[in-house]
Design a protein around this motif. Structure first.
Motif, PDB file in Angstrom:
ATOM      1  N   UNK A  82      30.506 -10.054 -29.446  1.00  0.00           N
ATOM      2  CA  UNK A  82      29.285 -10.856 -29.398  1.00  0.00           C
ATOM      3  C   UNK A  82      28.623 -10.875 -30.768  1.00  0.00           C
ATOM      4  N   UNK A  83      27.636 -11.769 -30.904  1.00  0.00           N
ATOM      5  CA  UNK A  83      27.042 -11.984 -32.224  1.00  0.00           C
ATOM      6  C   UNK A  83      25.524 -12.088 -32.132  1.00  0.00           C
ATOM      7  N   UNK A  84      24.881 -11.734 -33.244  1.00  0.00           N
ATOM      8  CA  UNK A  84      23.426 -11.860 -33.377  1.00  0.00           C
ATOM      9  C   UNK A  84      23.141 -12.594 -34.679  1.00  0.00           C
ATOM     10  N   UNK A  85      22.379 -13.675 -34.587  1.00  0.00           N
ATOM     11  CA  UNK A  85      21.956 -14.413 -35.776  1.00  0.00           C
ATOM     12  C   UNK A  85      20.465 -14.187 -35.968  1.00  0.00           C
ATOM     13  N   UNK A  86      20.103 -13.637 -37.117  1.00  0.00           N
ATOM     14  CA  UNK A  86      18.690 -13.426 -37.449  1.00  0.00           C
ATOM     15  C   UNK A  86      18.275 -14.506 -38.438  1.00  0.00           C
ATOM     16  N   UNK A 203      26.062 -15.452 -28.351  1.00  0.00           N
ATOM     17  CA  UNK A 203      25.490 -15.487 -29.698  1.00  0.00           C
ATOM     18  C   UNK A 203      23.976 -15.560 -29.539  1.00  0.00           C
ATOM     19  N   UNK A 204      23.316 -14.457 -29.812  1.00  0.00           N
ATOM     20  CA  UNK A 204      21.866 -14.341 -29.641  1.00  0.00           C
ATOM     21  C   UNK A 204      21.151 -14.678 -30.943  1.00  0.00           C
ATOM     22  N   UNK A 205      20.078 -15.434 -30.845  1.00  0.00           N
ATOM     23  CA  UNK A 205      19.297 -15.786 -32.030  1.00  0.00           C
ATOM     24  C   UNK A 205      17.970 -15.036 -32.045  1.00  0.00           C
TER      25      UNK A 205
END
Length: 252
Positions: A82-86, A203-205
């Motif tokens: 999974x991914x996190x975009x800040x 993919x969480x922002x």
């Protein structure tokens, strides 16, 4: 063990960078962007740890602009879970400074509680080589930089580092920060089925404000210029003349 891998969106390493006419920076118009090569190596290292059973989950995180989603999807297609975009900038020309990135990553680490953070040793756009070290300092974790080999066992990471004098092998207790060097591995290519599967992975922002981090630049770029071109060489008539000229130049 959960592994966290920070990744950065940069100009593709195959692209010849063009400097803007006014010297204010580099031209990004219609330029191919890719994952930072050292970060790609870090992602591959995390995937291999998972394949060996040393890691259970891989989380990739990027700090920057909305377009970094593509970079995260590439990491997901390679094998991240999974991914996190800040979101920390609206302008693609804005480069978030290492200290701000490290502060945000420290907050992400607090939320995710990984047992290991693997990052690229530096980004090829600014060559700062600072984020991993700053993150280790903020967290109070051990660090092993410039890794060319990594082995995890008994709650420790044994890392071979590439240093000026050759190779150095150290052991750090987990959790720890490891930064990947060029010879750590050869990253895999994402297959078409995995690229399609990556579109469905989480993919969480988030925003920098969500973590309470101020990303206002502390540095300003005064001028950007291309390196000076090489001057023409000369021919010498004999070995003696060559040696004399090298001595004059201080080369020998």
């Amino acid at each position: 063990m959960k592994v966290l891998v920070p990744v950065k969106r940069v100009i593709d390493y195959n692209v010849k960078v063009r400097v803007k006419a006014d010297g204010s920076g580099v031209d990004l118009a219609n330029v191919k962007m890719s994952m930072n090569p050292f970060d790609e190596i870090a992602v591959e290292a995390a995937i291999r740890l998972k394949e060996s059973g040393a890691a259970s989950e891989i989380v990739v995180v990027s700090v920057g602009v909305k377009q970094a989603q593509e970079t995260l999807r590439t990491a997901l297609a390679m094998g991240a879970d999974r991914a996190i975009l800040v979101l920390a900038a609206d302008d693609v020309h804005s480069d978030i400074e290492p200290l701000a990135v490290a502060k945000i990553l420290a907050k992400v680490v607090a939320d995710e509680a990984p047992g290991l953070v693997i990052a690229g040793k530096q980004a090829i756009d600014n060559d700062m080589n600072a984020t991993g070290q700053m993150l280790a300092a903020l967290l109070g974790w051990g660090q092993a930089t410039f890794a060319s080999d990594v082995a995890i066992a008994d709650g420790k990471a044994t890392v071979t580092r590439e240093v000026d004098g050759g190779l150095q092998t150290i052991s750090v207790a987990l959790p720890a920060i490891i930064t990947a060097d060029l010879r750590l591995n050869e990253p895999r290519y994402a297959s078409l089925p995995n690229i399609m599967k990556a579109k469905k992975k989480p993919l969480e922002e988030k925003t920098a404000a969500d973590y309470g981090v101020d990303v206002t630049p502390r540095l300003s770029v005064v001028k950007t210029a291309e390196p000076a071109g090489r001057s023409a060489g000369i021919k010498v008539a004999s070995v003696d003349e060559l040696v004399a000229k090298l001595k004059d130049a201080g080369a020998i």
